[in-house]
Scaffold this active site. Sequence first.
Site, short mmCIF file in Angstrom:
data_model
loop_
_atom_site.label_atom_id
_atom_site.label_comp_id
_atom_site.label_asym_id
_atom_site.label_seq_id
_atom_site.Cartn_x
_atom_site.Cartn_y
_atom_site.Cartn_z
N LEU A 1 -2.50 -8.41 4.81
CA LEU A 1 -3.22 -9.16 5.83
C LEU A 1 -3.57 -10.55 5.33
O LEU A 1 -4.08 -10.72 4.22
CB LEU A 1 -4.50 -8.41 6.21
CG LEU A 1 -5.15 -8.80 7.54
CD1 LEU A 1 -4.19 -8.56 8.71
CD2 LEU A 1 -6.44 -8.02 7.75
N GLN B 1 4.71 -3.90 10.85
CA GLN B 1 3.77 -2.82 10.56
C GLN B 1 2.72 -2.74 11.66
O GLN B 1 2.05 -3.73 11.97
CB GLN B 1 3.08 -2.98 9.21
CG GLN B 1 2.26 -1.73 8.89
CD GLN B 1 1.45 -1.81 7.62
OE1 GLN B 1 0.54 -2.61 7.51
NE2 GLN B 1 1.77 -0.95 6.66
N CYS C 1 -4.39 1.77 4.91
CA CYS C 1 -5.47 0.78 4.80
C CYS C 1 -6.83 1.48 4.79
O CYS C 1 -7.12 2.28 5.69
CB CYS C 1 -5.39 -0.21 5.96
SG CYS C 1 -6.67 -1.49 5.90
N LYS D 1 3.80 4.25 5.86
CA LYS D 1 3.24 3.84 4.57
C LYS D 1 1.89 4.53 4.42
O LYS D 1 1.02 4.39 5.27
CB LYS D 1 3.07 2.32 4.49
CG LYS D 1 2.64 1.84 3.11
CD LYS D 1 2.66 0.32 3.03
CE LYS D 1 2.39 -0.15 1.60
NZ LYS D 1 1.03 0.16 1.13
N ASN E 1 4.71 2.25 -4.25
CA ASN E 1 3.96 1.00 -4.17
C ASN E 1 2.69 1.16 -5.00
O ASN E 1 2.20 2.26 -5.19
CB ASN E 1 3.64 0.71 -2.70
CG ASN E 1 2.66 -0.41 -2.48
OD1 ASN E 1 1.67 -0.26 -1.78
ND2 ASN E 1 2.91 -1.56 -3.09
N GLY E 2 2.18 0.04 -5.51
CA GLY E 2 0.91 0.07 -6.22
C GLY E 2 1.02 -0.32 -7.68
O GLY E 2 1.63 0.41 -8.47
N GLY E 3 0.46 -1.48 -8.03
CA GLY E 3 0.35 -1.87 -9.43
C GLY E 3 1.65 -2.27 -10.10
O GLY E 3 1.69 -2.43 -11.33
N GLY F 1 3.40 -5.90 -3.99
CA GLY F 1 2.43 -6.58 -3.15
C GLY F 1 1.97 -7.91 -3.71
O GLY F 1 2.68 -8.91 -3.68
N ARG F 2 0.76 -7.93 -4.27
CA ARG F 2 0.11 -9.19 -4.64
C ARG F 2 0.93 -10.04 -5.61
O ARG F 2 0.91 -11.27 -5.52
CB ARG F 2 -1.27 -8.89 -5.25
CG ARG F 2 -2.31 -8.47 -4.23
CD ARG F 2 -3.54 -7.90 -4.90
NE ARG F 2 -3.29 -6.58 -5.44
CZ ARG F 2 -4.09 -5.93 -6.28
NH1 ARG F 2 -5.19 -6.52 -6.70
NH2 ARG F 2 -3.80 -4.72 -6.71
#
Length: 351
Positions: free
Chosen positions: A30, A82, A112, A151, A223-225, A245-246
């Site tokens: 977002l 999404q 989320c 997801k 996903n994740g880290g 992601g980030r």
Amino acid sequence: MATDTRYDALSGAAAPAADTARRFSVAPMLDWTTRDYRAFARCLTRHALLYSEMVTTGAILHGTPRGRFLDYSDVEHPIALQLGGSDPVELAECAAIGQQWGYDEINLNVGCPSDRVQNNMIGACLMAHPDKVARAVEAMQRAVDVPVTVKCRIGIDDQDSEAHLTQFIDTVAGAGCRTFIVHARKAWLQGLSPKENRDIPPLDYDRVHRLKAARPNLHIGINGGITSLEACQQQLQYVDSVMIGREAYHSPYLLADVDRLIFGATAPVPSRIDVMQAYRPYVEQRLAEGVRLHTLCKPMLGLFHGQRSGRAFRRLLSERTTVKGAGIEVFDEALQMMQAAAMPRPSVDTE
């Protein structure tokens, strides 16, 4: 609908199918994975699947103009929309609108953890209601021909055992869903903020690996880290796809090697200067549409992270693009500064 915005780096390049591109994707975030970020990312990778920000069914059905939530440029393909929601009828209608708009995949957000979306029965709270998710997915699939994917997290609150995750996956798969992207952290819906939910619950990659081993007929992504392409390659030994992601936002040049290392492409890896030059026509066009330069340059802030003059580049864009009336000349000044920084320094004759 998609805007036919093309620029040299991508002109004429055929977009891969979403099923192929899903091997590596950039997560929906977002306020981050905006259409301008996605157009910028396409200057770095042609093959990765890019996700929109989460768009709620209410925004699509009742927001005006609809293009505010759904517009994108043709160069962004392959691109997934999404959706956030839980009502099967509304989700099916929004999925159909997404397909009409030209999206290559429709993804349902079941991950989320924010209070705001929980109150509207959106996001990770739906993991406690696998039958509801199954009905929604079934309705969405009847409404579209493109892939419908989910997801999710590995669990929520005290419903975080391996059995809970397997039951959720099996229930939704029973409704026809074949693709799940699993964030390898559970979500605490009470007591942790969305930001804390990205870091505090421990990662459990092995659980996702075991899920894939137990359900080889399903596409299981992780996903994740994950912060490097080397880590992606390691994960792909156990799962079907990886989502970052980030890191893809803060250090976007990571994406430059995705096509070579993840998809086996043989095209030359673009330099950071190449990326700016490829992005420039898009910036110029969007400026003509009335978009602020700061909005267009925000995705580039981390492009020269760790490079000579990288801090000066970031400072110039952060300070100068917010000035009223800032135009393409500021972008060009930043480009020229980094071209000069990339020039070999003259050797010093010590004799």
